[in-house]
Design a protein around this motif. Sequence first.
Motif, PDB file in Angstrom:
ATOM      1  N   THR A   1       0.844  -1.189   0.000  1.00  0.00           N
ATOM      2  CA  THR A   1       0.000   0.000   0.000  1.00  0.00           C
ATOM      3  C   THR A   1       0.879   1.239   0.000  1.00  0.00           C
ATOM      4  OG1 THR A   1      -1.815   1.135   1.147  1.00  0.00           O
ATOM      5  CG2 THR A   1      -0.153   0.082   2.525  1.00  0.00           C
ATOM      6  N   PHE A   2       0.240   2.398  -0.081  1.00  0.00           N
ATOM      7  CA  PHE A   2       0.952   3.671   0.025  1.00  0.00           C
ATOM      8  C   PHE A   2       1.228   3.952   1.495  1.00  0.00           C
ATOM      9  CE2 PHE A   2       0.886   8.433   0.026  1.00  0.00           C
ATOM     10  CZ  PHE A   2       2.063   8.599  -0.691  1.00  0.00           C
ATOM     11  N   ILE A   3       2.268   4.718   1.750  1.00  0.00           N
ATOM     12  CA  ILE A   3       2.754   4.942   3.108  1.00  0.00           C
ATOM     13  C   ILE A   3       1.709   5.570   4.033  1.00  0.00           C
ATOM     14  CG2 ILE A   3       3.717   7.246   2.681  1.00  0.00           C
ATOM     15  CD1 ILE A   3       5.528   4.436   4.573  1.00  0.00           C
ATOM     16  N   ALA A   4       0.752   6.304   3.486  1.00  0.00           N
ATOM     17  CA  ALA A   4      -0.256   6.973   4.323  1.00  0.00           C
ATOM     18  C   ALA A   4      -1.077   5.975   5.131  1.00  0.00           C
ATOM     19  CB  ALA A   4      -1.180   7.827   3.455  1.00  0.00           C
ATOM     20  N   THR A   5      -1.304   4.788   4.588  1.00  0.00           N
ATOM     21  CA  THR A   5      -2.093   3.775   5.307  1.00  0.00           C
ATOM     22  C   THR A   5      -1.427   3.437   6.629  1.00  0.00           C
ATOM     23  OG1 THR A   5      -2.682   2.846   3.148  1.00  0.00           O
ATOM     24  CG2 THR A   5      -3.245   1.547   5.091  1.00  0.00           C
ATOM     25  N   ALA A   6      -0.146   3.149   6.569  1.00  0.00           N
ATOM     26  CA  ALA A   6       0.591   2.788   7.783  1.00  0.00           C
ATOM     27  C   ALA A   6       0.765   3.996   8.707  1.00  0.00           C
ATOM     28  CB  ALA A   6       1.947   2.207   7.407  1.00  0.00           C
ATOM     29  N   HIS A   7       1.064   5.150   8.119  1.00  0.00           N
ATOM     30  CA  HIS A   7       1.244   6.358   8.940  1.00  0.00           C
ATOM     31  C   HIS A   7       0.013   6.651   9.789  1.00  0.00           C
ATOM     32  CE1 HIS A   7       5.056   7.134   7.301  1.00  0.00           C
ATOM     33  NE2 HIS A   7       4.858   8.272   6.655  1.00  0.00           N
ATOM     34  N   SER A   8      -1.180   6.437   9.230  1.00  0.00           N
ATOM     35  CA  SER A   8      -2.398   6.772   9.970  1.00  0.00           C
ATOM     36  C   SER A   8      -2.521   5.930  11.240  1.00  0.00           C
ATOM     37  CB  SER A   8      -3.626   6.568   9.082  1.00  0.00           C
ATOM     38  OG  SER A   8      -3.852   5.197   8.796  1.00  0.00           O
ATOM     39  N   ILE A   9      -2.007   4.709  11.190  1.00  0.00           N
ATOM     40  CA  ILE A   9      -2.042   3.839  12.367  1.00  0.00           C
ATOM     41  C   ILE A   9      -1.100   4.370  13.448  1.00  0.00           C
ATOM     42  CG2 ILE A   9      -1.560   1.500  13.207  1.00  0.00           C
ATOM     43  CD1 ILE A   9      -2.302   0.501  10.360  1.00  0.00           C
ATOM     44  N   ILE A  10       0.108   4.705  13.043  1.00  0.00           N
ATOM     45  CA  ILE A  10       1.102   5.212  13.994  1.00  0.00           C
ATOM     46  C   ILE A  10       0.655   6.532  14.611  1.00  0.00           C
ATOM     47  CG2 ILE A  10       3.483   6.014  14.253  1.00  0.00           C
ATOM     48  CD1 ILE A  10       3.283   3.009  13.820  1.00  0.00           C
ATOM     49  N   TRP A  11       0.061   7.421  13.801  1.00  0.00           N
ATOM     50  CA  TRP A  11      -0.406   8.706  14.313  1.00  0.00           C
ATOM     51  C   TRP A  11      -1.432   8.531  15.429  1.00  0.00           C
ATOM     52  CZ3 TRP A  11       1.235  13.478  14.307  1.00  0.00           C
ATOM     53  CH2 TRP A  11       2.081  13.930  13.303  1.00  0.00           C
ATOM     54  N   ASN A  12      -2.131   7.411  15.430  1.00  0.00           N
ATOM     55  CA  ASN A  12      -3.136   7.142  16.468  1.00  0.00           C
ATOM     56  C   ASN A  12      -2.575   6.317  17.624  1.00  0.00           C
ATOM     57  OD1 ASN A  12      -6.116   8.041  15.825  1.00  0.00           O
ATOM     58  ND2 ASN A  12      -5.199   7.502  13.852  1.00  0.00           N
ATOM     59  N   ASN A  13      -1.254   6.217  17.693  1.00  0.00           N
ATOM     60  CA  ASN A  13      -0.583   5.465  18.770  1.00  0.00           C
ATOM     61  C   ASN A  13      -1.008   4.004  18.810  1.00  0.00           C
ATOM     62  OD1 ASN A  13       0.937   7.697  19.837  1.00  0.00           O
ATOM     63  ND2 ASN A  13      -0.975   8.472  20.709  1.00  0.00           N
ATOM     64  N   LEU A  14      -1.308   3.483  17.612  1.00  0.00           N
ATOM     65  CA  LEU A  14      -1.645   2.066  17.475  1.00  0.00           C
ATOM     66  C   LEU A  14      -0.483   1.352  16.798  1.00  0.00           C
ATOM     67  CD1 LEU A  14      -5.276   2.720  16.207  1.00  0.00           C
ATOM     68  CD2 LEU A  14      -4.671   1.782  18.450  1.00  0.00           C
ATOM     69  N   THR A  15      -0.502   0.037  16.851  1.00  0.00           N
ATOM     70  CA  THR A  15       0.605  -0.758  16.316  1.00  0.00           C
ATOM     71  C   THR A  15       0.179  -1.460  15.034  1.00  0.00           C
ATOM     72  OG1 THR A  15       1.443  -1.158  18.551  1.00  0.00           O
ATOM     73  CG2 THR A  15       2.236  -2.626  16.799  1.00  0.00           C
ATOM     74  N   PRO A  16       0.870  -1.215  13.924  1.00  0.00           N
ATOM     75  CA  PRO A  16       0.513  -1.918  12.683  1.00  0.00           C
ATOM     76  C   PRO A  16       1.006  -3.366  12.698  1.00  0.00           C
ATOM     77  CG  PRO A  16       2.421  -0.513  12.318  1.00  0.00           C
ATOM     78  CD  PRO A  16       1.981  -0.261  13.729  1.00  0.00           C
ATOM     79  N   VAL A  17       0.156  -4.229  12.211  1.00  0.00           N
ATOM     80  CA  VAL A  17       0.525  -5.635  12.020  1.00  0.00           C
ATOM     81  C   VAL A  17       0.328  -5.934  10.537  1.00  0.00           C
ATOM     82  CG1 VAL A  17      -0.026  -8.037  12.560  1.00  0.00           C
ATOM     83  CG2 VAL A  17      -0.114  -6.295  14.368  1.00  0.00           C
ATOM     84  N   PHE A  18       1.417  -6.204   9.836  1.00  0.00           N
ATOM     85  CA  PHE A  18       1.361  -6.386   8.387  1.00  0.00           C
ATOM     86  C   PHE A  18       1.225  -7.864   8.034  1.00  0.00           C
ATOM     87  CE2 PHE A  18       3.754  -2.428   9.030  1.00  0.00           C
ATOM     88  CZ  PHE A  18       3.018  -1.565   8.232  1.00  0.00           C
ATOM     89  N   VAL A  19       0.175  -8.175   7.257  1.00  0.00           N
ATOM     90  CA  VAL A  19      -0.031  -9.557   6.817  1.00  0.00           C
ATOM     91  C   VAL A  19      -0.018  -9.604   5.296  1.00  0.00           C
ATOM     92  CG1 VAL A  19      -1.348 -10.097   8.898  1.00  0.00           C
ATOM     93  CG2 VAL A  19      -2.556  -9.439   6.809  1.00  0.00           C
ATOM     94  N   ASP A  20       0.134 -10.784   4.759  1.00  0.00           N
ATOM     95  CA  ASP A  20       0.370 -10.940   3.328  1.00  0.00           C
ATOM     96  C   ASP A  20      -0.903 -10.732   2.505  1.00  0.00           C
ATOM     97  OD1 ASP A  20       2.084 -11.250   1.223  1.00  0.00           O
ATOM     98  OD2 ASP A  20       2.480 -13.374   1.551  1.00  0.00           O
ATOM     99  N   ILE A  21      -0.690 -10.630   1.198  1.00  0.00           N
ATOM    100  CA  ILE A  21      -1.773 -10.396   0.252  1.00  0.00           C
ATOM    101  C   ILE A  21      -2.063 -11.658  -0.553  1.00  0.00           C
ATOM    102  CG2 ILE A  21      -1.222  -7.954   0.050  1.00  0.00           C
ATOM    103  CD1 ILE A  21       0.107  -8.641  -2.678  1.00  0.00           C
ATOM    104  N   ASP A  22      -3.199 -11.645  -1.218  1.00  0.00           N
ATOM    105  CA  ASP A  22      -3.508 -12.633  -2.251  1.00  0.00           C
ATOM    106  C   ASP A  22      -2.837 -12.117  -3.521  1.00  0.00           C
ATOM    107  OD1 ASP A  22      -4.652 -13.943  -4.458  1.00  0.00           O
ATOM    108  OD2 ASP A  22      -6.547 -14.278  -3.411  1.00  0.00           O
ATOM    109  N   ILE A  23      -1.903 -12.867  -4.056  1.00  0.00           N
ATOM    110  CA  ILE A  23      -1.094 -12.374  -5.163  1.00  0.00           C
ATOM    111  C   ILE A  23      -1.904 -12.156  -6.435  1.00  0.00           C
ATOM    112  CG2 ILE A  23      -0.324 -14.539  -6.237  1.00  0.00           C
ATOM    113  CD1 ILE A  23       2.578 -13.256  -5.960  1.00  0.00           C
ATOM    114  N   LEU A  24      -3.055 -12.817  -6.554  1.00  0.00           N
ATOM    115  CA  LEU A  24      -3.890 -12.662  -7.756  1.00  0.00           C
ATOM    116  C   LEU A  24      -4.699 -11.372  -7.726  1.00  0.00           C
ATOM    117  CD1 LEU A  24      -5.184 -16.322  -8.273  1.00  0.00           C
ATOM    118  CD2 LEU A  24      -3.283 -15.166  -9.449  1.00  0.00           C
ATOM    119  N   THR A  25      -5.085 -10.935  -6.535  1.00  0.00           N
ATOM    120  CA  THR A  25      -5.933  -9.748  -6.423  1.00  0.00           C
ATOM    121  C   THR A  25      -5.170  -8.508  -5.963  1.00  0.00           C
ATOM    122  OG1 THR A  25      -6.529 -10.126  -4.103  1.00  0.00           O
ATOM    123  CG2 THR A  25      -7.858 -11.243  -5.782  1.00  0.00           C
TER     124      THR A  25
END
Length: 365
Positions: free
Chosen positions: A84-108
């Motif tokens: 994704t674009f960096i803004a998605t992750a930044h919005s989580i950090i700005w709210n003092n929350l912790t991002p957990v990154f999981v994998d994608i479906d490579i077809l979609t």
Amino acid sequence: MTKSIFVTQPVLPHLADFIPYLEQIWDNKILTNCGPLHQQLEHELCEYLGVKYISLFNNGTIALITALQALGLEKGEVITTPYTFIATAHSIIWNNLTPVFVDIDILTSNIDPKKVEQAITDKTVAILPVHCYGLPCDVELLKDLADKHNIKLIYDAAHAFGVKHNRKSLLNYGDLSVISFHATKVFNTFEGGAIVSHSLEMKTKVDQLRNFGIVDEVTVSDVSLNGKLSEIHSALGLLQLKDIEQTLNARKVIDELYRELLRDVDGITCIKRTASDIDNYAYFPIVVEDSFPLSRDELFEKFKEHNIYARKYFYPIMTDFDIYKKYADHTPNAKWLSEHVLCLPMYPTLELEICQNITKIIKGL
């Protein structure tokens, strides 16, 4: 090619058509603070998009930050995609929350619900998927997961303006959806964005958070940001909305031409756009397979020799940025796609002859 062709070009109305809106702004001397054109644009967007409530913002990033805040999330984890674009992750950090990154479906190219379920713990407070390239996530399965575990579901729908799924707006899924009206998007207001909500109570809360948390002249309920959209940006949006169908139709023609011309090219795969009832053809991503004569990066450079500027979108993945490496997990699909994807030029005024020339460069290798 002699002129430079970029991956996108903003859609702009005729300047003469914009002047009457500017004259109205000059006459009423209301420039911001949710003026009449701002209110009119919210109303017309609700009607066009088929949503109940929409709150305009000065950009999609502030809207993302505010959406997470509006749901009153306590300290915890938010499951999202690294593709994704960096803004998605930044919005989580700005709210003092912790991002957990999981994998994608490579077809979609969208977040994999199976990986989401595996990542849910007692610390999880929300899921933040992205409708990548305007392609719908598995909204039904993600809703089931959110309901089962009593967690919030917020969609980064930056790419999804006008997309319909199961005969209704894709923006009606989740607790909230966030759209971007950036200059590069299908619908733009120069800069801008919005939050789609499903109740008057939530819209009221979002609107207050958009305006410093101000409730009335003597009451401030939250510490929040200034996210208001100006009257000039709203005016442009009203004008853009008049021609949105022509914009989408033009994008569809280009999408179909690319697919026809690239259909039998070995080593090039066009990401499918078949998951929605109504598409917006926001981007045209191709996958440069390992069997292709050039790598993705080599093809990228080859295009530049012809003054064609494609985009490695999304590259790198979030967890390859130094600031997010500490959150890295095993996401091989996202990593592979980010190293093989290339978005070709896509905008309504792109000449079909240029599309043909772009595909000739690919075929000539």
